[in-house]
Design a protein around this motif. Structure first.
Motif, PDB file in Angstrom:
ATOM      1  N   GLU A 107      -6.849  10.364   1.092  1.00 53.81           N
ATOM      2  CA  GLU A 107      -5.449  10.771   1.153  1.00 53.81           C
ATOM      3  C   GLU A 107      -4.461   9.611   0.996  1.00 53.81           C
ATOM      4  OE1 GLU A 107      -2.511  13.432   4.027  1.00 53.81           O
ATOM      5  OE2 GLU A 107      -4.541  12.974   4.678  1.00 53.81           O
ATOM      6  N   PRO A 108      -4.661   8.480   1.697  1.00 50.65           N
ATOM      7  CA  PRO A 108      -3.702   7.377   1.538  1.00 50.65           C
ATOM      8  C   PRO A 108      -3.598   6.868   0.099  1.00 50.65           C
ATOM      9  CG  PRO A 108      -5.151   6.965   3.407  1.00 50.65           C
ATOM     10  CD  PRO A 108      -5.676   8.168   2.694  1.00 50.65           C
ATOM     11  N   LYS A 167      -1.304   9.249  -1.732  1.00 48.58           N
ATOM     12  CA  LYS A 167       0.071   9.274  -1.240  1.00 48.58           C
ATOM     13  C   LYS A 167       0.833   7.976  -1.524  1.00 48.58           C
ATOM     14  CE  LYS A 167      -0.124  12.699   2.403  1.00 48.58           C
ATOM     15  NZ  LYS A 167       0.142  12.967   3.802  1.00 48.58           N
ATOM     16  N   ASP A 168       0.119   6.895  -1.783  1.00 53.37           N
ATOM     17  CA  ASP A 168       0.753   5.593  -1.986  1.00 53.37           C
ATOM     18  C   ASP A 168       1.584   5.608  -3.272  1.00 53.37           C
ATOM     19  OD1 ASP A 168       1.360   2.870  -2.432  1.00 53.37           O
ATOM     20  OD2 ASP A 168      -0.422   2.277  -1.324  1.00 53.37           O
ATOM     21  N   THR A 169       2.832   5.213  -3.168  1.00 47.30           N
ATOM     22  CA  THR A 169       3.729   5.205  -4.334  1.00 47.30           C
ATOM     23  C   THR A 169       4.243   3.803  -4.661  1.00 47.30           C
ATOM     24  OG1 THR A 169       5.644   5.680  -2.936  1.00 47.30           O
ATOM     25  CG2 THR A 169       4.499   7.561  -3.900  1.00 47.30           C
ATOM     26  N   TYR A 170       3.786   2.788  -3.959  1.00 45.48           N
ATOM     27  CA  TYR A 170       4.268   1.421  -4.182  1.00 45.48           C
ATOM     28  C   TYR A 170       3.413   0.732  -5.241  1.00 45.48           C
ATOM     29  CZ  TYR A 170       7.034   2.126  -0.016  1.00 45.48           C
ATOM     30  OH  TYR A 170       7.929   2.607   0.886  1.00 45.48           O
ATOM     31  N   GLY A 171       3.993   0.531  -6.384  1.00 47.57           N
ATOM     32  CA  GLY A 171       3.297  -0.130  -7.470  1.00 47.57           C
ATOM     33  C   GLY A 171       3.941   0.227  -8.786  1.00 47.57           C
ATOM     34  N   GLY A 172       3.578  -0.517  -9.812  1.00 45.65           N
ATOM     35  CA  GLY A 172       4.145  -0.283 -11.130  1.00 45.65           C
ATOM     36  C   GLY A 172       3.198   0.470 -12.030  1.00 45.65           C
ATOM     37  N   PHE A 228      -0.025  -4.527  -2.325  1.00 48.86           N
ATOM     38  CA  PHE A 228      -1.451  -4.847  -2.263  1.00 48.86           C
ATOM     39  C   PHE A 228      -2.264  -3.577  -2.031  1.00 48.86           C
ATOM     40  CE2 PHE A 228       0.296  -9.000  -1.563  1.00 48.86           C
ATOM     41  CZ  PHE A 228      -0.621  -9.832  -2.176  1.00 48.86           C
ATOM     42  N   ALA A 229      -3.543  -3.655  -2.327  1.00 47.79           N
ATOM     43  CA  ALA A 229      -4.460  -2.543  -2.059  1.00 47.79           C
ATOM     44  C   ALA A 229      -4.372  -2.188  -0.576  1.00 47.79           C
ATOM     45  CB  ALA A 229      -5.885  -2.943  -2.431  1.00 47.79           C
ATOM     46  N   ILE A 230      -4.546  -0.923  -0.270  1.00 47.71           N
ATOM     47  CA  ILE A 230      -4.315  -0.413   1.085  1.00 47.71           C
ATOM     48  C   ILE A 230      -5.047  -1.226   2.150  1.00 47.71           C
ATOM     49  CG2 ILE A 230      -4.820   1.551   2.595  1.00 47.71           C
ATOM     50  CD1 ILE A 230      -3.849   3.354   0.313  1.00 47.71           C
ATOM     51  N   GLY A 231      -6.282  -1.577   1.918  1.00 47.31           N
ATOM     52  CA  GLY A 231      -7.055  -2.318   2.910  1.00 47.31           C
ATOM     53  C   GLY A 231      -6.573  -3.729   3.179  1.00 47.31           C
ATOM     54  N   ASP A 232      -5.751  -4.279   2.290  1.00 51.70           N
ATOM     55  CA  ASP A 232      -5.281  -5.657   2.427  1.00 51.70           C
ATOM     56  C   ASP A 232      -3.823  -5.770   2.863  1.00 51.70           C
ATOM     57  OD1 ASP A 232      -7.738  -6.656   1.642  1.00 51.70           O
ATOM     58  OD2 ASP A 232      -7.187  -6.725  -0.470  1.00 51.70           O
ATOM     59  N   GLN A 233      -3.126  -4.662   2.985  1.00 47.61           N
ATOM     60  CA  GLN A 233      -1.691  -4.709   3.255  1.00 47.61           C
ATOM     61  C   GLN A 233      -1.350  -5.369   4.588  1.00 47.61           C
ATOM     62  OE1 GLN A 233      -0.143  -0.746   2.673  1.00 47.61           O
ATOM     63  NE2 GLN A 233      -0.530  -0.821   0.466  1.00 47.61           N
ATOM     64  N   LYS A 244      -6.152   0.287 -10.326  1.00 45.41           N
ATOM     65  CA  LYS A 244      -5.323   1.456 -10.600  1.00 45.41           C
ATOM     66  C   LYS A 244      -5.658   2.550  -9.597  1.00 45.41           C
ATOM     67  CE  LYS A 244      -3.708   4.157 -14.507  1.00 45.41           C
ATOM     68  NZ  LYS A 244      -3.944   4.425 -15.941  1.00 45.41           N
ATOM     69  N   TYR A 245      -4.620   3.077  -8.944  1.00 38.87           N
ATOM     70  CA  TYR A 245      -4.782   4.142  -7.963  1.00 38.87           C
ATOM     71  C   TYR A 245      -4.694   5.508  -8.641  1.00 38.87           C
ATOM     72  CZ  TYR A 245      -4.915   1.411  -3.667  1.00 38.87           C
ATOM     73  OH  TYR A 245      -5.297   0.602  -2.635  1.00 38.87           O
ATOM     74  N   PRO A 246      -5.158   6.557  -7.960  1.00 43.51           N
ATOM     75  CA  PRO A 246      -5.200   7.887  -8.578  1.00 43.51           C
ATOM     76  C   PRO A 246      -3.866   8.386  -9.144  1.00 43.51           C
ATOM     77  CG  PRO A 246      -6.419   7.913  -6.518  1.00 43.51           C
ATOM     78  CD  PRO A 246      -5.741   6.578  -6.616  1.00 43.51           C
ATOM     79  N   LYS A 247      -2.754   7.982  -8.554  1.00 42.31           N
ATOM     80  CA  LYS A 247      -1.451   8.433  -9.055  1.00 42.31           C
ATOM     81  C   LYS A 247      -0.980   7.619 -10.260  1.00 42.31           C
ATOM     82  CE  LYS A 247       1.311  10.861  -6.290  1.00 42.31           C
ATOM     83  NZ  LYS A 247       2.408  11.125  -5.395  1.00 42.31           N
ATOM     84  N   GLY A 248      -1.803   6.692 -10.735  1.00 43.33           N
ATOM     85  CA  GLY A 248      -1.467   5.921 -11.915  1.00 43.33           C
ATOM     86  C   GLY A 248      -0.737   4.624 -11.633  1.00 43.33           C
TER      87      GLY A 248
END
Length: 165
Positions: free
Chosen positions: A37-38, A41-46, A72-77, A154-158
């Motif tokens: 889920e995270p 839902k993550d929208t921070y990135g280009g 940064f990737a969720i695990g490193d934020q 690249k995250y699922p939302k692109g």
């Protein structure tokens, strides 16, 4: 009556494994959705790794280390949030930004890049031995020419996230 009892027992023995399997599949799917889920839902990135990096640098120039860490990737934020905040408190954030901008100008896209992972390599020349503190330990970095890389995923939302600098 005995036949009815045997039919009930046979039905329970036959249906129980099927029902249990369906329940376990449902539980597994639910756990996977909760874990992923995270990432959805993550929208921070280009839309590109370069855009994400530019957004990261822009946040640092505004001294917004909390926002910068979200690229940064969720695990490193959390780890990067602490590191960037420490740079800010020590007054070395501007030097870090300048160094990162200079390094980007030397990026070369790696051959090992894929559709969901892009790596940029760059050379770093250290002219004389240096001592620095990293995660509470003093380390010595010998002089030399080093090959480093910045990795983006690249995250699922692109959107693209920084995996490593």
């Amino acid at each position: 009556l005995i036949l009815l009892a045997l039919l009930v027992i046979w039905s329970i023995n036959s249906l129980f494994p099927v029902l249990r399997s369906k329940y376990e599949t449902w539980q597994t799917r639910r756990a996977y959705e909760k874990l992923s889920e995270p990432y959805y839902k993550d929208t921070y990135g280009g839309k590109t790794p370069e855009e994400t990096y530019d957004l990261f640098i822009a946040a640092l120039k505004e001294r917004d280390t909390e926002l910068a860490a979200k690229y940064f990737a969720i695990g490193d934020q959390d780890k990067w949030g602490r590191t960037l905040t420490k740079f800010k408190e020590e007054g070395s954030l501007q030097a870090f930004v300048e160094e990162r901008e200079d390094l980007k100008s030397r990026w070369i896209k790696s051959n090992k890049s894929t559709e969901t992972m892009i790596s940029f390599s760059y050379q770093v020349l250290i002219e004389e031995d240096r001592k620095t503190t990293f995660e509470g330990q003093e380390i010595t970095i010998p002089a030399g020419n080093y090959q480093n890389e910045s990795v983006f995923v690249k995250y699922p939302k692109g959107i693209w996230k920084i995996e490593s600098l």
